[in-house]
Write a protein that holds these residues in place. Structure first.
Motif, mmCIF file in Angstrom:
data_model
loop_
_atom_site.group_PDB
_atom_site.id
_atom_site.type_symbol
_atom_site.label_atom_id
_atom_site.label_comp_id
_atom_site.label_asym_id
_atom_site.label_seq_id
_atom_site.Cartn_x
_atom_site.Cartn_y
_atom_site.Cartn_z
ATOM 1 N N MET A 74 -71.144 2.443 6.405
ATOM 2 C CA MET A 74 -71.283 3.349 7.535
ATOM 3 C C MET A 74 -70.519 4.622 7.261
ATOM 4 O O MET A 74 -70.021 4.864 6.187
ATOM 5 C CB MET A 74 -70.775 2.674 8.822
ATOM 6 N N SER A 75 -70.380 5.448 8.271
ATOM 7 C CA SER A 75 -69.747 6.743 8.093
ATOM 8 C C SER A 75 -68.241 6.657 8.151
ATOM 9 O O SER A 75 -67.556 7.653 8.218
ATOM 10 C CB SER A 75 -70.241 7.709 9.184
ATOM 11 N N SER A 76 -67.700 5.425 8.098
ATOM 12 C CA SER A 76 -66.264 5.254 8.181
ATOM 13 C C SER A 76 -65.843 4.197 7.173
ATOM 14 O O SER A 76 -66.650 3.597 6.489
ATOM 15 C CB SER A 76 -65.855 4.821 9.587
ATOM 16 N N HIS A 77 -64.543 3.960 7.082
ATOM 17 C CA HIS A 77 -64.014 2.946 6.198
ATOM 18 C C HIS A 77 -63.269 1.885 7.008
ATOM 19 O O HIS A 77 -62.278 1.324 6.539
ATOM 20 C CB HIS A 77 -63.099 3.581 5.164
ATOM 21 N N ALA A 78 -63.727 1.619 8.213
ATOM 22 C CA ALA A 78 -63.101 0.611 9.059
ATOM 23 C C ALA A 78 -63.296 -0.768 8.437
ATOM 24 O O ALA A 78 -64.311 -1.044 7.789
ATOM 25 C CB ALA A 78 -63.698 0.656 10.462
ATOM 26 N N ASN A 79 -62.323 -1.643 8.633
ATOM 27 C CA ASN A 79 -62.368 -2.996 8.082
ATOM 28 C C ASN A 79 -62.326 -4.006 9.222
ATOM 29 O O ASN A 79 -61.245 -4.446 9.632
ATOM 30 C CB ASN A 79 -61.193 -3.207 7.120
ATOM 31 N N PRO A 80 -63.488 -4.397 9.757
ATOM 32 C CA PRO A 80 -63.499 -5.339 10.884
ATOM 33 C C PRO A 80 -62.870 -6.682 10.542
ATOM 34 O O PRO A 80 -62.287 -7.329 11.412
ATOM 35 C CB PRO A 80 -64.994 -5.492 11.201
ATOM 36 N N ILE A 81 -62.991 -7.138 9.287
ATOM 37 C CA ILE A 81 -62.443 -8.446 8.913
ATOM 38 C C ILE A 81 -60.929 -8.469 9.098
ATOM 39 O O ILE A 81 -60.358 -9.468 9.542
ATOM 40 C CB ILE A 81 -62.827 -8.782 7.458
ATOM 41 N N LYS A 82 -60.269 -7.363 8.761
ATOM 42 C CA LYS A 82 -58.828 -7.276 8.958
ATOM 43 C C LYS A 82 -58.475 -7.450 10.430
ATOM 44 O O LYS A 82 -57.546 -8.192 10.781
ATOM 45 C CB LYS A 82 -58.318 -5.929 8.448
ATOM 46 N N ALA A 83 -59.231 -6.783 11.301
ATOM 47 C CA ALA A 83 -58.981 -6.893 12.741
ATOM 48 C C ALA A 83 -59.250 -8.308 13.239
ATOM 49 O O ALA A 83 -58.539 -8.826 14.111
ATOM 50 C CB ALA A 83 -59.847 -5.887 13.490
ATOM 51 N N ILE A 84 -60.276 -8.968 12.687
ATOM 52 C CA ILE A 84 -60.614 -10.332 13.113
ATOM 53 C C ILE A 84 -59.492 -11.307 12.754
ATOM 54 O O ILE A 84 -59.060 -12.113 13.584
ATOM 55 C CB ILE A 84 -61.944 -10.779 12.477
ATOM 56 N N PHE A 85 -59.006 -11.248 11.513
ATOM 57 C CA PHE A 85 -57.945 -12.172 11.104
ATOM 58 C C PHE A 85 -56.647 -11.903 11.860
ATOM 59 O O PHE A 85 -55.904 -12.836 12.186
ATOM 60 C CB PHE A 85 -57.709 -12.067 9.598
ATOM 61 N N LEU A 86 -56.370 -10.644 12.132
ATOM 62 C CA LEU A 86 -55.175 -10.316 12.896
ATOM 63 C C LEU A 86 -55.277 -10.890 14.303
ATOM 64 O O LEU A 86 -54.319 -11.475 14.829
ATOM 65 C CB LEU A 86 -54.996 -8.795 12.950
ATOM 66 N N ALA A 87 -56.450 -10.751 14.914
ATOM 67 C CA ALA A 87 -56.649 -11.290 16.258
ATOM 68 C C ALA A 87 -56.627 -12.817 16.251
ATOM 69 O O ALA A 87 -56.098 -13.438 17.180
ATOM 70 C CB ALA A 87 -57.984 -10.788 16.824
ATOM 71 N N LEU A 88 -57.175 -13.441 15.215
ATOM 72 C CA LEU A 88 -57.193 -14.898 15.122
ATOM 73 C C LEU A 88 -55.778 -15.458 15.053
ATOM 74 O O LEU A 88 -55.435 -16.412 15.767
ATOM 75 C CB LEU A 88 -57.988 -15.327 13.892
ATOM 76 N N GLY A 89 -54.949 -14.869 14.213
ATOM 77 C CA GLY A 89 -53.569 -15.334 14.104
ATOM 78 C C GLY A 89 -52.799 -15.143 15.398
ATOM 79 O O GLY A 89 -52.057 -16.034 15.837
ATOM 80 N N ALA A 90 -52.992 -14.000 16.027
ATOM 81 C CA ALA A 90 -52.285 -13.720 17.274
ATOM 82 C C ALA A 90 -52.728 -14.674 18.378
ATOM 83 O O ALA A 90 -51.898 -15.231 19.112
ATOM 84 C CB ALA A 90 -52.535 -12.274 17.693
ATOM 85 N N ASN A 91 -54.028 -14.883 18.500
ATOM 86 C CA ASN A 91 -54.527 -15.732 19.579
ATOM 87 C C ASN A 91 -54.130 -17.186 19.414
ATOM 88 O O ASN A 91 -53.879 -17.886 20.395
ATOM 89 C CB ASN A 91 -56.057 -15.614 19.668
ATOM 90 N N PHE A 92 -54.063 -17.661 18.173
ATOM 91 C CA PHE A 92 -53.659 -19.056 17.988
ATOM 92 C C PHE A 92 -52.193 -19.245 18.354
ATOM 93 O O PHE A 92 -51.831 -20.232 19.011
ATOM 94 C CB PHE A 92 -53.899 -19.497 16.540
#
Length: 299
Positions: free
Chosen positions: A1-19
């Motif tokens: 896409m037109s950016s270099h965002a890394n959704p996987i990084k955000a997903i793993f960060l949220a997974l660890g926090a939520n657990f």
């Protein structure tokens, strides 16, 4: 896409926090008897499962094209994202409202309210860290757009879902803290029940907003409007192209299909000119995986 965002990084960060938050809130909910705390514990557990579904969707979306699926599996990610929105609505929102109504009709005194408050403060800190990481990726994607415009126009369903979940979780924790705090100060258990219902309502609103956006991707949206403008500008400025008659795009997860109908400049070798334009387009727009170019030089 037109950016270099890394959704996987955000997903793993949220997974660890939520657990981590789920474990802490579950212990506190059992000890204190707080409905708002139990609602938040269920919400955090549901979020862990939701993030697992998003990771599954990302994995499926990487499957190669085949005769049965000639454009690949990219849109599988939208299915799992939509399912996450449904789970957020049902497991998170509806259960929280049910728990709040139950507390209204069968109020129970809070036990160890300071423990509940401590866990909520811990949750706010951890969820705040997760939200900060998510916003860093969102900011890479949205550029100069405001958050609402990005939310409405983004084609990254996984980042959209994580943003919605993190936002709902952080605000929900604050509501739970207010509910427990008010109950501690006044002794009125209605505050705890009202906080639980407010959390459920918040989750339902966020889930509906996310579902609306992902539904559009499931139906078949093109690229973001600003990205389409960039594609159109690129084609019109190519020396081989005299005029662009039509441009159709289709977002397929991380990949994009582009179909172009254009009037080409007079040339002895039309096929070479088209191949040159397509190669340059794919080089400049890395997300373009499939391109179909139809010349219209009838005149």
């Amino acid at each position: 896409m037109s950016s270099h965002a890394n959704p996987i990084k955000a997903i793993f960060l949220a997974l660890g926090a939520n657990f981590a938050i789920f474990v802490a809130k579950l212990v506190a909910a059992v000890v204190t008897g707080s409905g708002a705390m139990m609602a938040e514990a269920v919400h955090s557990l549901a979020d862990c499962g939701n993030q697992g579904l998003l990771l599954l969707g990302i994995r499926q979306a990487k499957r190669p094209p085949s005769d049965e699926f000639p454009l690949g599996w990219g849109r599988a990610l939208y299915f799992w994202s939509f399912l996450v929105a449904i789970l957020l609505f049902s497991v998170g929102g509806m259960f929280s409202i049910y728990e709040g109504v139950h507390k209204l009709t069968h109020p129970e005194p809070l036990k160890w309210p300071w423990l509940a408050m401590g866990v909520l403060v811990f949750g706010i800190v951890v969820e705040g860290i997760s939200m900060r990481g998510c916003l860093q990726e969102v900011n890479k994607a949205r550029g100069d757009q405001d958050l609402w415009t990005w939310f409405r126009e983004t084609r990254s369903s996984e980042l959209l879902v994580i943003f919605g979940e993190d936002l709902a979780a952080l605000v929900g924790l604050c509501l739970a803290a207010l509910a427990v705090g008010a109950t501690m100060l006044t002794g009125n258990l209605m505050f705890d029940a009202a906080g639980t219902i407010a959390i459920g309502t918040l989750l339902i609103v966020v889930a509906v907003l996310v579902a609306i956006e992902v539904k559009a991707l499931l139906i078949g949206q093109g690229v973001e409007p600003r990205r389409r403008d960039q594609l159109m500008s690129f084609l019109k400025n190519r020396p081989e192209v005299a005029d662009v008659l039509n441009l159709i795009t289709l977002q397929m997860g991380a990949d994009v299909m582009v179909a172009v109908k254009a009037r080409m400049q007079p040339t002895a070798n039309l096929i070479d000119a088209i191949n040159t334009v397509e190669a340059a387009m794919k080089a400049q727009f890395g997300e373009v995986r499939w391109s179909f170019f139809e010349p219209d030089n009838a005149d």
